[in-house]
Write a protein that holds these residues in place. Structure first.
Motif, PDB file in Angstrom:
ATOM      1  N   GLU A   1      -6.733 -30.782 -12.579  1.00 21.35           N
ATOM      2  CA  GLU A   1      -8.110 -31.044 -13.005  1.00 21.35           C
ATOM      3  C   GLU A   1      -8.351 -32.527 -13.288  1.00 21.35           C
ATOM      4  O   GLU A   1      -9.415 -33.050 -12.978  1.00 21.35           O
TER       5      GLU A   1
ATOM      6  N   ARG B   1       2.806 -24.164 -15.592  1.00 18.92           N
ATOM      7  CA  ARG B   1       1.558 -23.818 -14.896  1.00 18.92           C
ATOM      8  C   ARG B   1       0.345 -24.396 -15.623  1.00 18.92           C
ATOM      9  O   ARG B   1      -0.591 -24.885 -15.002  1.00 18.92           O
ATOM     10  N   SER B   2       0.370 -24.323 -16.937  1.00 17.69           N
ATOM     11  CA  SER B   2      -0.726 -24.883 -17.726  1.00 17.69           C
ATOM     12  C   SER B   2      -0.802 -26.396 -17.554  1.00 17.69           C
ATOM     13  O   SER B   2      -1.892 -26.958 -17.354  1.00 17.69           O
TER      14      SER B   2
ATOM     15  N   ARG C   1       0.280 -23.701  -6.709  1.00 20.42           N
ATOM     16  CA  ARG C   1      -1.190 -23.652  -6.723  1.00 20.42           C
ATOM     17  C   ARG C   1      -1.749 -23.972  -5.343  1.00 20.42           C
ATOM     18  O   ARG C   1      -2.666 -23.300  -4.853  1.00 20.42           O
TER      19      ARG C   1
ATOM     20  N   GLN D   1      -2.172 -27.175 -14.142  1.00 16.01           N
ATOM     21  CA  GLN D   1      -3.620 -26.985 -14.084  1.00 16.01           C
ATOM     22  C   GLN D   1      -4.331 -28.205 -14.676  1.00 16.01           C
ATOM     23  O   GLN D   1      -5.302 -28.705 -14.097  1.00 16.01           O
TER      24      GLN D   1
END
Length: 159
Positions: free
Chosen positions: A75, A67-68, A153, A71
């Motif tokens: 971005e 998940r990190s 997401r 992300q």
């Protein structure tokens, strides 16, 4: 007799090689009946879509690290076009025709399955019959948990 066997062997080999291609075409929208069935689902299916990330990504366990990473990837690679909140309003969106998807659109969310999202993320928009402007991410092909986290997401924005 041998000539007939060769023809049969060639026909069989061609059929086996083409089978994945026809399945891929069917999943990407050439079979409109499957999309019509999906589009007829009720609005409550939005919750199901958000929870069904496993269905289209091969039941991949999504770790906190995945998940990190997802992300960070969103971005660095996706925000420019899709925007920080996934509304298709990133700084580069004005220069794109067609514009990027608004991931908040319930109609769109219901029209696309997780396998298609996964293909679009890895192989780019052209691979699923949408804009070739959506760049592929071939480095994610061997990162199924990260891709599943990106799909999760996207599904999380379903309203």
């Amino acid at each position: 007799m041998l000539d007939g066997f060769r023809r049969l062997a060639v026909a069989f080999a061609v059929a086996i090689m083409l089978a994945p291609c026809t399945r891929l075409l069917a999943e990407t929208g050439s079979d409109t009946s499957s999309h019509n069935k999906t589009a007829q689902k009720s609005a409550s299916d939005c919750e199901h879509l958000g929870a069904s990330t496993k269905g289209g990504t091969g039941a991949v366990a999504i770790t906190s690290q995945a998940r990190s990473d997802a992300q960070d990837i969103f971005e660095s690679r996706c925000v420019a076009c899709h925007g920080e909140e996934g509304r298709g309003d990133g700084p580069a969106a004005a220069n794109l025709n067609p514009g990027p998807r608004d991931f908040h659109s319930l109609k769109w969310q219901k029209s696309v399955d997780n396998a298609t999202l996964t293909r679009a993320i890895i192989f780019g928009g052209k691979s699923v019959g949408v804009s070739a402007e959506m760049a592929p991410n071939p480095d994610l092909e061997n990162e199924p948990a990260v891709v599943a986290a990106l799909v999760e997401r996207i599904r999380g924005w379903c309203k």
